[in-house]
Design a protein around this motif. Structure first.
Motif, PDB file in Angstrom:
ATOM      1  N   GLY A   1       0.827  -1.196   0.000  1.00  0.00           N
ATOM      2  CA  GLY A   1       0.000   0.000   0.000  1.00  0.00           C
ATOM      3  C   GLY A   1       0.863   1.248   0.000  1.00  0.00           C
TER       4      GLY A   1
ATOM      5  N   TYR B   1      -2.805   0.257  -3.540  1.00  0.00           N
ATOM      6  CA  TYR B   1      -2.325  -1.114  -3.370  1.00  0.00           C
ATOM      7  C   TYR B   1      -1.945  -1.734  -4.713  1.00  0.00           C
TER       8      TYR B   1
ATOM      9  N   ILE C   1      -3.940  -5.914   2.714  1.00  0.00           N
ATOM     10  CA  ILE C   1      -4.738  -4.712   2.535  1.00  0.00           C
ATOM     11  C   ILE C   1      -5.230  -4.200   3.877  1.00  0.00           C
TER      12      ILE C   1
END
Length: 364
Positions: free
Chosen positions: A232, A297, A348
């Motif tokens: 990310g 991401y 994530i």
């Protein structure tokens, strides 16, 4: 706490249901802005808004998903998980920070597995003053005849021409030419539009309603499709002002562990872009000090992602394409923006959760 995989969905309608159920279970009011068109399965579409915190909070954190349609599969998962995360919600409340979840900024693209809106517009290139001349992208003009060929997959001549551009100019120049944004080719890639889109106007109304009381405004906009898989990248999202960049790096930089990059100094995987969405925060909430990032991401290598986008745009212009080819293209573009594995989803959530806590500390 909700198991990570259960926060993610495989269809827009399921993602919306999970988000609305999460808000209801948290006892939070739901505000829905219906989209004028139906979804891919005939379902109702909407930009849904949930506020966790008092209307007069001086500090407001916006967490938004689905600016680029099908990138919402990732962003929605983050939002759903956050609504079930008691520790996170208690931390924000204790710090006096209200959290505004904006789910599916571009619900049409989310449902129809497109990155663009129903107007074929890249929402994050659409925030211009349309009374003024729009920026030109001459490099895109050069590539336009090659990007969407008559046949798909591209024939040998098309592949050779793209390869020649890459050999002469390099991958970074190709990415910048294609992705910067353009206003000349309405059916082309990364089209920024010539008027404000439905999503643009609707978001502005949401910001006016919820952001005018805040003195400090933070914004995490969730994206996918750039960088190494699962990483990310925190990309500064705001005007190129030293104080704003410094704030973002102080909030989210983690002392160097989680650096904040910028399109202005070349440190980001993203090229310099135009018409970006964060401009609306300055315009609709002029009283607030704005600090934001795009949390981007990675999924696949950038050329692979751009190839998938070319295919999807080609398909949109060729509804007569054989069903097998059409389905293959849809799966290709979905995989370019959403990695449907538990490991990727875990990456994530862990990074988003860290960024959420960092934002509250900064706003407080």
């Amino acid at each position: 706490m909700l198991p990570v995989p259960q926060a993610f969905a495989s269809r827009y309608a399921e993602a919306r249901r999970l988000f609305l159920e999460g808000a209801a279970q948290a006892g939070l009011p739901i505000e829905s802005h219906p989209h004028p068109l139906p979804g891919r399965d005939g379902e109702a579409l909407a930009m849904d808004v949930v506020r966790d915190g008092p209307p007069d909070a001086q500090a407001l954190l916006i967490v938004s998903s689905g600016c680029h349609g099908l990138e919402g599969f990732c962003g929605s998962g983050v939002q759903v998980f956050a609504l079930h995360d008691a520790e996170w919600r208690e931390r924000a409340q204790a710090a006096g920070v209200a959290v505004l979840y904006v789910h599916a900024l571009n619900p049409y693209g989310f449902s129809h597995l497109r990155r663009v809106t129903h107007e074929n517009v890249d929402l994050n290139r659409n925030f211009h003053d349309f009374s003024q001349p729009l920026p030109l992208n001459e490099a895109y003009r050069e590539l336009a005849p090659l990007l969407l060929p008559e046949v798909w997959p591209p024939d040998a001549a098309n592949q050779a021409a793209i390869a020649d551009f890459l050999a002469r100019r390099g991958e970074a120049a190709f990415q910048a030419a294609v992705a910067r944004g353009q206003h000349e080719f309405p059916q082309g890639l990364f089209f920024g539009g010539q008027t404000p889109t439905w999503s643009n106007l609707t978001l502005r109304a949401v910001l006016r309603q919820h952001g005018r009381q805040a003195r400090r405004l933070g914004w995490i906009d969730l994206h996918t499709g750039l960088g190494p898989s699962g990483l990310g990248e925190r990309i500064f999202a705001g005007r190129h002002e030293p104080a704003a960049v410094a704030r973002a790096r102080a909030w989210w930089g983690g002392g160097g562990a989680t650096p904040v990059t910028s399109i202005y100094d070349g440190s980001s995987t993203s090229p310099l872009l135009t018409g970006l969405m964060w401009e609306s925060a300055y315009q609709e909430c002029p009283q607030a000090e704005v600090t934001g990032i795009a949390l981007e991401y990675g999924t696949q290598p950038v050329l692979q992602v751009l190839h998938a986008l070319r295919a999807e745009h080609w398909l949109n212009g060729h509804p007569e394409a054989p069903p097998a080819l059409a389905e293959a293209i849809r799966q290709q573009v979905l995989a370019a923006f959403y990695t449907d594995t538990d490991a990727w989803k875990g990456q994530i959530i862990s990074q988003a959760r860290q960024a959420l806590f960092q934002a509250v500390d900064g706003l407080a």
